[in-house]
Design a protein around this motif. Structure first.
Motif, PDB file in Angstrom:
ATOM      1  N   ALA A  13     -20.373  32.647  63.356  1.00 56.06           N
ATOM      2  CA  ALA A  13     -20.271  33.969  62.738  1.00 56.06           C
ATOM      3  C   ALA A  13     -20.874  35.036  63.641  1.00 56.06           C
ATOM      4  O   ALA A  13     -20.294  36.124  63.812  1.00 56.06           O
ATOM      5  CB  ALA A  13     -20.956  33.970  61.380  1.00 56.06           C
ATOM      6  N   VAL A  54     -14.356  32.731  58.236  1.00 51.91           N
ATOM      7  CA  VAL A  54     -13.688  32.849  59.529  1.00 51.91           C
ATOM      8  C   VAL A  54     -12.215  32.549  59.289  1.00 51.91           C
ATOM      9  O   VAL A  54     -11.857  31.784  58.384  1.00 51.91           O
ATOM     10  CB  VAL A  54     -14.276  31.926  60.617  1.00 51.91           C
ATOM     11  N   CYS A  68     -12.801  37.375  61.145  1.00 49.98           N
ATOM     12  CA  CYS A  68     -13.808  37.104  60.129  1.00 49.98           C
ATOM     13  C   CYS A  68     -13.833  38.223  59.090  1.00 49.98           C
ATOM     14  O   CYS A  68     -13.216  39.266  59.263  1.00 49.98           O
ATOM     15  CB  CYS A  68     -15.191  36.973  60.767  1.00 49.98           C
TER      16      CYS A  68
END
Length: 162
Positions: A13, A54, A68
């Motif tokens: 992330a 994601v 994302c």
């Protein structure tokens, strides 16, 4: 295309968020000053408070991460007790844009927010992100009064759901 929930503070992330923030900083309107990134807090993107996804493009028998986005619960509108969630950090790699992935990601974030109890979704954006504004408007979002003090934002949108 697949969506996978991840820890918003994990390496995967953070790599995507770094790319998103770098792109925003490079294209941020000079007259608005300096772009100020804010990294998400894990507790706000952990179910049932929210989720961070994601996006994987699974064409050609291999999964490639192409973007994302997340949703998180925020305070209800003043005078309302309806659960309100905010769409945050919706981003696609430049090569993945224009193929409908942004709309599919937004739809999935909305679906997950409704599953968490959302009755209203809100988001903020900048006028320099014309394609994003078009996506939000064509997805049923309408301009609303600012609900936060995000220094990077110029437009705020909302949509009733659930």
């Amino acid at each position: 295309m697949r969506f996978r929930a991840v820890d918003v503070t994990g390496a995967e992330a953070l790599s995507l968020l770094d790319a998103y923030f770098a792109e925003r900083a490079a294209g941020f309107p000079a007259e608005q000053g300096e772009y100020r990134p804010t990294y998400p807090v894990a507790e706000q993107f952990t179910p049932p408070a929210g989720v961070f996804l994601v996006v994987e493009d699974d064409r050609d028998d291999r999964a490639e991460v192409i973007g994302c986005g997340g949703v998180r619960r925020i305070d209800s509108r003043p005078g309302s007790d309806e659960p309100r969630f905010e769409v945050k950090h919706l981003w696609l790699a430049p090569a993945a844009r224009g193929r409908g992935a942004g709309r599919r990601l937004l739809d999935e974030l909305e679906r997950r927010a409704v599953a968490f109890g959302a009755r209203e979704l809100v988001l903020d954006t900048n006028a320099s992100l014309a394609a994003a504004g078009g996506l939000y408007r064509s997805s049923g979002y309408a301009e609303i009064e600012p609900y936060n003090a995000n220094p990077n934002a110029t437009h705020w949108y909302g949509k009733h759901v659930g």
